[in-house]
Each structure stands twice: as structure tokens, then as C-alpha cells.
Scaffold this active site. Sequence first.
Site, PDB file in Angstrom:
ATOM      1  N   ASN A 196       0.864  -1.184   0.000  1.00  0.00           N
ATOM      2  CA  ASN A 196       0.000   0.000   0.000  1.00  0.00           C
ATOM      3  C   ASN A 196       0.898   1.231   0.000  1.00  0.00           C
ATOM      4  OD1 ASN A 196      -1.893   1.974   0.366  1.00  0.00           O
ATOM      5  ND2 ASN A 196      -2.343   1.457   2.502  1.00  0.00           N
TER       6      ASN A 196
ATOM      7  N   LYS B 219       0.074   4.270  -0.494  1.00  0.00           N
ATOM      8  CA  LYS B 219      -0.592   5.506  -0.038  1.00  0.00           C
ATOM      9  C   LYS B 219      -0.276   6.632  -1.031  1.00  0.00           C
ATOM     10  CE  LYS B 219      -0.338   3.575   4.541  1.00  0.00           C
ATOM     11  NZ  LYS B 219      -0.302   3.746   5.983  1.00  0.00           N
TER      12      LYS B 219
ATOM     13  N   HIS C 167      -9.748   1.644   4.152  1.00  0.00           N
ATOM     14  CA  HIS C 167      -8.514   1.830   4.928  1.00  0.00           C
ATOM     15  C   HIS C 167      -8.767   2.850   6.048  1.00  0.00           C
ATOM     16  CE1 HIS C 167      -4.449   2.980   6.036  1.00  0.00           C
ATOM     17  NE2 HIS C 167      -4.072   1.828   5.527  1.00  0.00           N
TER      18      HIS C 167
ATOM     19  N   GLU D 202      -7.141   5.239   7.158  1.00  0.00           N
ATOM     20  CA  GLU D 202      -6.865   6.645   6.816  1.00  0.00           C
ATOM     21  C   GLU D 202      -8.032   7.252   6.053  1.00  0.00           C
ATOM     22  OE1 GLU D 202      -3.054   5.943   5.024  1.00  0.00           O
ATOM     23  OE2 GLU D 202      -2.242   5.456   7.006  1.00  0.00           O
TER      24      GLU D 202
ATOM     25  N   GLU E 173      -6.138  -4.410  10.295  1.00  0.00           N
ATOM     26  CA  GLU E 173      -5.114  -3.405  10.555  1.00  0.00           C
ATOM     27  C   GLU E 173      -5.469  -2.640  11.831  1.00  0.00           C
ATOM     28  OE1 GLU E 173      -2.808  -2.443   6.753  1.00  0.00           O
ATOM     29  OE2 GLU E 173      -4.422  -1.004   6.909  1.00  0.00           O
TER      30      GLU E 173
ATOM     31  N   GLY F 210       1.877   2.671  10.806  1.00  0.00           N
ATOM     32  CA  GLY F 210       2.844   3.748  10.670  1.00  0.00           C
ATOM     33  C   GLY F 210       3.472   4.173  11.985  1.00  0.00           C
TER      34      GLY F 210
ATOM     35  N   SER G 217       2.786  -1.816  10.502  1.00  0.00           N
ATOM     36  CA  SER G 217       4.228  -1.872  10.788  1.00  0.00           C
ATOM     37  C   SER G 217       4.850  -3.234  10.490  1.00  0.00           C
ATOM     38  CB  SER G 217       4.502  -1.440  12.245  1.00  0.00           C
ATOM     39  OG  SER G 217       4.093  -0.096  12.437  1.00  0.00           O
TER      40      SER G 217
HETATM   41  P1  PGA Z   1       2.415   0.596   7.779  1.00  0.00           P
HETATM   42  O1  PGA Z   1       1.020   0.829   7.044  1.00  0.00           O
HETATM   43  O2  PGA Z   1       2.973  -0.711   7.271  1.00  0.00           O
HETATM   44  O3  PGA Z   1       3.255   1.786   7.377  1.00  0.00           O
HETATM   45  O4  PGA Z   1       2.147   0.546   9.246  1.00  0.00           O
HETATM   46  C1  PGA Z   1       0.121  -0.244   6.834  1.00  0.00           C
HETATM   47  C2  PGA Z   1      -1.127   0.253   6.151  1.00  0.00           C
HETATM   48  O5  PGA Z   1      -1.577   1.371   6.452  1.00  0.00           O
HETATM   49  O6  PGA Z   1      -1.687  -0.437   5.299  1.00  0.00           O
END
Ligand code: PGA
Length: 249
Positions: free
Chosen positions: A11, A13, A96, A98, A168, A174, A212
Site C-alpha cells: 500500500n 498511499k 482503509h 486513513e 489493521e 505507521g 508496521s
Molecule cells: P504501515 O502501514 O505498514 O506503514 O504501518 C500499513 C497500512 O496502512 O496499510
Amino acid sequence: MPSRTPCIAANWKMHKTVAEAGQFVDALLPQIAATQSDVVICPPFTALTAVVERRYGTAVKVAAQNMHEEDSGAFTGEVSASMLVELDVEAVVLGHSERRQYFNESDEALARKVPAALAAGLEPILCVGESEQARDAEQTEAVLERQLQADLAGVEGTALSQVVIAYEPIWAIGTGRTATPRQAQETIAFIRDVLRERGAAADEVRILYGGSVKPGNAAELLGQPDIDGALVGGASLDPGDFAAIVAAA
Ligand code: PGA
């Protein structure tokens, strides 16, 4: 129990221009040539075609990061499932955290997006996950059950096996904080139980962990019996790191 093909998804983003996306794929492909897993790259809309064109004849599938539930209409700034299919995109990330947090993505919209994606022939990758407060208050299972029931309300039992779920935990995205393999396994097993209650072929549904995931923790997470892959954010931006996670599956 049916065997589930592992799925490792990148992903990106809002990262990578068309040029950077092309460089990434050129660097990645030789490193994942031997994989038996599904490898999915989720670029921004602008870089979809650059990735699609390079991945023909490889194990790589391409997913968008969002789509609108209607096929066309007065929805400025939005993109529909048929527009993605026309580009030879095969999958779409939906819900997601976000998008839920910053763009008011609602369970009502997701209840329409998931069936719209399936009807268009796109594989939905539906993200669910609890906040830190919810986990601390021991509300994780209630939150996940609510999201799954609401977001999948429009999907018939047999079609459910075509949906990929990404668990998630918001507190792990993140942040560098990963759910322990045991926490991730327990929660994903719970998600599978919820799907089973809906009469789905729950053992066929692939459920990924995201939050992460890095080369150093991927093997232990992916070794858990109910974890069928990973949705990778930060560590998917570097082809070497992402290839190492693919190799751990
Ligand atoms: P991350 O993001 O691996 O940077 O924690 C995962 C995601 O948001 O899909």
C-alpha cells in the site's frame, strides 16, 4: 481445510510518481520471480497504468486504493470500478483507516462499495481495525464485528470467499508498534469466526495483517495459521524491503 494462497500487498498511499513507480517495479520483479504468493501493488491512481504495463506476465496484481460505489455520476474527484477495470486493475483497497479517519469513509458507503467492486470483477481488500482506545477498553471484538457486519451486509455468503480482509489495528499503522504475532493471530481467528457465522466459506477467505510489517517481523507474523498475508505500508516503498517480506510468506 482449503489452502489459501498467501497475499502480500504494497500500500503505497500517496507516494511515488509515475517515474518512481516504474523504477520500483523494474527493481522488484527480478527479486520476486520465484514467489508462489500473490503480490499486489496498490499505487496512487496516477501510477496505476505504469505498474499495470510492467507487470503483465508476472505474479504481480495491481490494486487501486479506493473507488466510488456508483458507476458514474456527478461525484467530482472520484473514480469508479469500471474505470479501474478498463485499466486492467484487478483489485481495490476499501475502508482503509486513513480513509475512514480523514475522508469520512462510512460503513454505509462501504456496504455499497464492496458489492460494487465484486460486480465489476475487482477483488475487494476490505480493511478493518480497532483504535487504541477500543483495544484498551477491550472493545476490539465488538468493533471488528460491527465493521464486518456493516461493510459486508450486501455480500452473499458464497461471494464472501472472493473478498480479502485486511486486519489493521489503527494503533499499529505507521507507528512502528506491531501487534504481537499472538495478538494478530487471535484477532484474525476471531474475524474468521465472524465470517463463519455469516455462512461464508470462511476457511477460503484470505485475511491479511497490516500495521508496521517489516522484513524483520514478517516471518513470525506470516507463520501464524490464520494470517494469510500482509498489507504493507512504509516498508513497501523500498523494493528490497518489500521483496524480503514477500520471501517470508
Ligand atoms: P504501515 O502501514 O505498514 O506503514 O504501518 C500499513 C497500512 O496502512 O496499510
